[in-house]
Design a protein around this motif. Structure first.
Motif, PDB file in Angstrom:
ATOM      1  N   ILE A  56       9.022   5.902 -12.854  1.00 38.48           N
ATOM      2  CA  ILE A  56       9.299   5.723 -11.419  1.00 38.48           C
ATOM      3  C   ILE A  56      10.649   5.032 -11.258  1.00 38.48           C
ATOM      4  O   ILE A  56      10.885   3.979 -11.863  1.00 38.48           O
ATOM      5  CB  ILE A  56       8.217   4.865 -10.724  1.00 38.48           C
ATOM      6  CG1 ILE A  56       6.832   5.511 -10.890  1.00 38.48           C
ATOM      7  CG2 ILE A  56       8.542   4.675  -9.236  1.00 38.48           C
ATOM      8  CD1 ILE A  56       5.704   4.730 -10.213  1.00 38.48           C
ATOM      9  N   PRO A  82      -2.581  10.004  -6.990  1.00 40.88           N
ATOM     10  CA  PRO A  82      -2.511   8.984  -8.032  1.00 40.88           C
ATOM     11  C   PRO A  82      -3.249   9.539  -9.251  1.00 40.88           C
ATOM     12  O   PRO A  82      -3.798  10.638  -9.205  1.00 40.88           O
ATOM     13  CB  PRO A  82      -3.271   7.812  -7.429  1.00 40.88           C
ATOM     14  CG  PRO A  82      -4.309   8.462  -6.572  1.00 40.88           C
ATOM     15  CD  PRO A  82      -3.725   9.775  -6.090  1.00 40.88           C
ATOM     16  N   SER A  83      -3.265   8.780 -10.330  1.00 39.28           N
ATOM     17  CA  SER A  83      -4.029   9.208 -11.496  1.00 39.28           C
ATOM     18  C   SER A  83      -5.515   9.316 -11.126  1.00 39.28           C
ATOM     19  O   SER A  83      -6.019   8.534 -10.324  1.00 39.28           O
ATOM     20  CB  SER A  83      -3.819   8.216 -12.631  1.00 39.28           C
ATOM     21  OG  SER A  83      -4.030   6.900 -12.157  1.00 39.28           O
ATOM     22  N   ARG A 104      -9.414   2.083  -5.285  1.00 42.34           N
ATOM     23  CA  ARG A 104      -8.030   1.607  -5.441  1.00 42.34           C
ATOM     24  C   ARG A 104      -7.671   0.654  -4.314  1.00 42.34           C
ATOM     25  O   ARG A 104      -7.985   0.919  -3.148  1.00 42.34           O
ATOM     26  CB  ARG A 104      -7.108   2.836  -5.396  1.00 42.34           C
ATOM     27  CG  ARG A 104      -5.617   2.581  -5.605  1.00 42.34           C
ATOM     28  CD  ARG A 104      -4.921   3.945  -5.570  1.00 42.34           C
ATOM     29  NE  ARG A 104      -3.483   3.941  -5.655  1.00 42.34           N
ATOM     30  CZ  ARG A 104      -2.786   4.189  -6.775  1.00 42.34           C
ATOM     31  NH1 ARG A 104      -3.420   4.379  -7.912  1.00 42.34           N
ATOM     32  NH2 ARG A 104      -1.478   4.252  -6.749  1.00 42.34           N
ATOM     33  N   ARG A 140       8.760   1.726 -13.256  1.00 41.82           N
ATOM     34  CA  ARG A 140       7.738   1.988 -14.284  1.00 41.82           C
ATOM     35  C   ARG A 140       8.365   2.913 -15.313  1.00 41.82           C
ATOM     36  O   ARG A 140       8.863   3.978 -14.956  1.00 41.82           O
ATOM     37  CB  ARG A 140       6.518   2.663 -13.640  1.00 41.82           C
ATOM     38  CG  ARG A 140       5.427   3.019 -14.644  1.00 41.82           C
ATOM     39  CD  ARG A 140       4.167   3.572 -13.974  1.00 41.82           C
ATOM     40  NE  ARG A 140       4.331   4.934 -13.511  1.00 41.82           N
ATOM     41  CZ  ARG A 140       3.405   5.608 -12.828  1.00 41.82           C
ATOM     42  NH1 ARG A 140       2.253   5.037 -12.524  1.00 41.82           N
ATOM     43  NH2 ARG A 140       3.619   6.855 -12.446  1.00 41.82           N
ATOM     44  N   THR A 163       8.916   3.244   2.407  1.00 38.37           N
ATOM     45  CA  THR A 163       9.450   4.163   1.396  1.00 38.37           C
ATOM     46  C   THR A 163       8.337   5.085   0.920  1.00 38.37           C
ATOM     47  O   THR A 163       7.155   4.810   1.126  1.00 38.37           O
ATOM     48  CB  THR A 163       9.978   3.378   0.181  1.00 38.37           C
ATOM     49  OG1 THR A 163       8.943   2.506  -0.277  1.00 38.37           O
ATOM     50  CG2 THR A 163      11.214   2.564   0.535  1.00 38.37           C
ATOM     51  N   LYS A 191       8.112  -4.545  -6.982  1.00 37.11           N
ATOM     52  CA  LYS A 191       8.557  -3.452  -6.109  1.00 37.11           C
ATOM     53  C   LYS A 191       7.577  -2.296  -6.128  1.00 37.11           C
ATOM     54  O   LYS A 191       7.431  -1.596  -5.145  1.00 37.11           O
ATOM     55  CB  LYS A 191       9.933  -2.991  -6.552  1.00 37.11           C
ATOM     56  CG  LYS A 191      11.030  -3.919  -6.119  1.00 37.11           C
ATOM     57  CD  LYS A 191      12.315  -3.140  -6.170  1.00 37.11           C
ATOM     58  CE  LYS A 191      13.502  -4.016  -5.870  1.00 37.11           C
ATOM     59  NZ  LYS A 191      14.718  -3.386  -6.390  1.00 37.11           N
ATOM     60  N   ASN A 201      -1.711  -0.164  -2.707  1.00 33.93           N
ATOM     61  CA  ASN A 201      -1.081   0.477  -3.856  1.00 33.93           C
ATOM     62  C   ASN A 201      -0.773   1.937  -3.510  1.00 33.93           C
ATOM     63  O   ASN A 201      -1.660   2.787  -3.542  1.00 33.93           O
ATOM     64  CB  ASN A 201      -2.012   0.384  -5.072  1.00 33.93           C
ATOM     65  CG  ASN A 201      -1.326   0.840  -6.342  1.00 33.93           C
ATOM     66  OD1 ASN A 201      -0.144   1.178  -6.341  1.00 33.93           O
ATOM     67  ND2 ASN A 201      -2.071   0.858  -7.429  1.00 33.93           N
ATOM     68  N   PRO A 202       0.493   2.234  -3.145  1.00 30.52           N
ATOM     69  CA  PRO A 202       0.825   3.545  -2.570  1.00 30.52           C
ATOM     70  C   PRO A 202       0.670   4.717  -3.541  1.00 30.52           C
ATOM     71  O   PRO A 202       0.592   4.524  -4.746  1.00 30.52           O
ATOM     72  CB  PRO A 202       2.291   3.369  -2.174  1.00 30.52           C
ATOM     73  CG  PRO A 202       2.803   2.249  -3.004  1.00 30.52           C
ATOM     74  CD  PRO A 202       1.657   1.351  -3.276  1.00 30.52           C
ATOM     75  N   ALA A 210       7.173   7.667  -2.540  1.00 34.84           N
ATOM     76  CA  ALA A 210       7.408   8.105  -3.915  1.00 34.84           C
ATOM     77  C   ALA A 210       7.153   9.612  -4.005  1.00 34.84           C
ATOM     78  O   ALA A 210       6.128  10.087  -3.507  1.00 34.84           O
ATOM     79  CB  ALA A 210       6.462   7.354  -4.859  1.00 34.84           C
ATOM     80  N   PRO A 256       3.899  -1.788  -6.088  1.00 34.52           N
ATOM     81  CA  PRO A 256       2.714  -2.625  -5.905  1.00 34.52           C
ATOM     82  C   PRO A 256       1.689  -2.457  -7.030  1.00 34.52           C
ATOM     83  O   PRO A 256       1.004  -3.410  -7.386  1.00 34.52           O
ATOM     84  CB  PRO A 256       2.159  -2.145  -4.566  1.00 34.52           C
ATOM     85  CG  PRO A 256       3.351  -1.628  -3.834  1.00 34.52           C
ATOM     86  CD  PRO A 256       4.230  -1.012  -4.878  1.00 34.52           C
ATOM     87  N   GLY A 257       1.624  -1.264  -7.601  1.00 34.19           N
ATOM     88  CA  GLY A 257       0.639  -1.010  -8.657  1.00 34.19           C
ATOM     89  C   GLY A 257       0.828  -1.887  -9.866  1.00 34.19           C
ATOM     90  O   GLY A 257      -0.113  -2.118 -10.634  1.00 34.19           O
TER      91      GLY A 257
HETATM   92  P1  AMP Z   1      -0.436   6.301 -10.081  1.00 28.73           P
HETATM   93  O1  AMP Z   1      -0.144   7.564  -9.357  1.00 28.73           O
HETATM   94  O2  AMP Z   1      -1.876   5.983 -10.180  1.00 28.73           O
HETATM   95  O3  AMP Z   1       0.276   6.339 -11.392  1.00 28.73           O
HETATM   96  O4  AMP Z   1       0.221   5.134  -9.240  1.00 28.73           O
HETATM   97  C1  AMP Z   1       1.390   5.319  -8.493  1.00 28.73           C
HETATM   98  C2  AMP Z   1       2.371   4.238  -8.791  1.00 28.73           C
HETATM   99  O5  AMP Z   1       3.513   4.471  -7.989  1.00 28.73           O
HETATM  100  C3  AMP Z   1       1.866   2.842  -8.474  1.00 28.73           C
HETATM  101  O6  AMP Z   1       2.285   1.923  -9.476  1.00 28.73           O
HETATM  102  C4  AMP Z   1       2.581   2.535  -7.159  1.00 28.73           C
HETATM  103  O7  AMP Z   1       2.751   1.168  -6.975  1.00 28.73           O
HETATM  104  C5  AMP Z   1       3.894   3.290  -7.318  1.00 28.73           C
HETATM  105  N1  AMP Z   1       4.450   3.677  -6.003  1.00 28.73           N
HETATM  106  C6  AMP Z   1       4.024   4.656  -5.196  1.00 28.73           C
HETATM  107  N2  AMP Z   1       4.749   4.677  -4.040  1.00 28.73           N
HETATM  108  C7  AMP Z   1       5.640   3.693  -4.138  1.00 28.73           C
HETATM  109  C8  AMP Z   1       6.668   3.199  -3.267  1.00 28.73           C
HETATM  110  N3  AMP Z   1       6.895   3.738  -2.076  1.00 28.73           N
HETATM  111  N4  AMP Z   1       7.402   2.143  -3.694  1.00 28.73           N
HETATM  112  C9  AMP Z   1       7.177   1.591  -4.907  1.00 28.73           C
HETATM  113  N5  AMP Z   1       6.221   2.014  -5.772  1.00 28.73           N
HETATM  114  C10 AMP Z   1       5.466   3.040  -5.392  1.00 28.73           C
END
Ligand code: AMP
Ligand code: MG
Length: 350
Positions: A185, A144-145, A60, A197, A119, A230, A64-65, A121, A232-233
């Motif tokens: 999200i 993450p996934s 990854r 998202r 920030t 916003k 990508n947080p 999540a 990054p993913g």
């Molecule tokens: P996943 O867990 O693989 O579904 O990916 C996590 C998603 O959450 C990705 O799209 C990240 O960009 C998003 N995400 C996680 N932390 C943050 C954050 N602090 N700000 C914005 N997006 C976040």
């Protein structure tokens, strides 16, 4: 590395297995586990080295947080600087559940978990295995996934094995997940919350609780070169099968005719074609590998089947995939968001 795989009965969770998984997490190891959305790849969110191992196992991009998973509200207070009133309302209505919220992070959350953002999540998943694992380990779990970066997210333990066997310490197999696409999200750091998202918790459901909710431009549109999304993913080709995926948009009969024509042409060139069809249309395709994603009457079923269908096309090594569009309202917005990203926004109007 040998990956240990344990099967768990979600109605009678084996505590010894959970304890074994907890010990791995406490030592900084990686454990994949089921949630109600998709399988997650977990590590100690407050251990920077453990988080960085998640990136390595998935391949990854490091900017990508990760989403931090908690099992009770007390854990949230330590992770964030402040909890806006709106977030309290959403927690009361949707946690535990498929809703991730973005907060200003506290000092204890390492940059390695947030991709350098200020920030974080956070989500409280609604799955007995996930909640048990967080409770018994006492660890807030960055997850993450549990797929190789870029591939469709895993909705079964077999999908996790396919991608990560030999790269992680343990997989907890709790059977197929319920929802099948990732959490909604919502960024709670601005006055009006913004959906970054879409997911099972829809804009309408959020607005019923909060009034006004915005939606980020990156959700349904391709990003222009110089825009930083916003989340990054969202900038990566995502959720994607190996073959090129093209979505056809228009009246259903026209779409079917066009997909049949394109399929014939491809097959005449010796290529293998996959077709994402619905229960209502599957019998109208004359050639190619036709997979029924479910009835158009049931969005839950379509979401549940989406990633499995994309992975089936991968396994069959098709050269190209043609897909129909689905309606974009309600939960359909999340389904179309994933399909569009998987297609790299390659949509043809017919
Ligand atoms: P996943 O867990 O693989 O579904 O990916 C996590 C998603 O959450 C990705 O799209 C990240 O960009 C998003 N995400 C996680 N932390 C943050 C954050 N602090 N700000 C914005 N997006 C976040
Ligand atoms: Mg993912």
């Amino acid at each position: 590395m040998e990956t240990i795989i344990h099967r768990l009965d979600v109605n009678r969770i084996n505590k010894e297995v959970i304890n074994e998984a907890s010990e791995i997490l406490k030592k900084g190891g990686l454990v994949a586990f089921p949630t109600e959305t998709v399988y997650g790849l977990g590590a100690d969110a407050l251990n920077e080295k453990a988080s960085s191992d998640i990136y390595r196992a998935k391949g990854r991009p490091s900017d990508n947080p990760l989403i931090v998973h908690i099992s009770n509200k007390e854990q949230l207070y330590k992770l964030v600087k402040e909890i806006p009133h709106n977030a309290e309302l959403l927690m009361d209505n949707f946690w535990p559940g498929p809703l991730t919220m973005i907060f200003k992070k506290s000092e204890i959350v390492p940059d390695g978990t947030t991709g350098g953002l200020d920030t974080v999540a956070v989500r409280m998943p609604n799955h007995p295995v996930a909640l048990n694992l967080i409770d018994s380990s006492g660890i807030v779990i960055a997850a993450p996934s549990a797929n190789t970066s870029g591939r469709p997210s895993p909705t079964s333990s077999a999908h996790v094995e396919e991608d990560l066997c030999g790269k992680i310490d343990m997989i907890l197999d709790g059977g197929d997940v319920g929802i099948g696409i990732e959490s909604t999200i919502v960024d709670m750091t601005s006055d009006i919350p913004v959906i970054l998202r879409p997911g099972y918790i829809t804009k309408e459901m959020l607005e019923d609780v909060l009034g006004n909710v915005d939606i980020d431009k990156a959700v349904m549109n391709p990003l222009s070169e110089n825009v930083r999304p916003k989340a990054p993913g969202m900038k990566y080709r995502h959720y994607a099968p190996k073959a090129e995926l093209i979505i056809f948009n228009g009246k259903m009969n026209d779409v079917i005719r066009r997909i049949n024509e394109e399929t014939d042409e491809c097959i005449s060139k010796g290529k293998c074609v996959g077709i994402i069809a619905s229960e209502e249309t599957k019998d109208k395709y004359k050639a190619g590998m036709v997979l029924d994603i479910g009835t158009r009457q049931d969005e839950d079923m379509i979401a549940h089947n989406l990633y499995g269908v994309l992975r089936e096309f991968d396994a069959a090594n098709v050269d190209v995939i043609y897909g129909e569009t689905f309606k974009e309202s309600g939960f359909g917005q999340a389904i179309m968001n994933r399909l569009l990203k998987a297609a790299g926004y390659h949509v043809e109007d017919v």
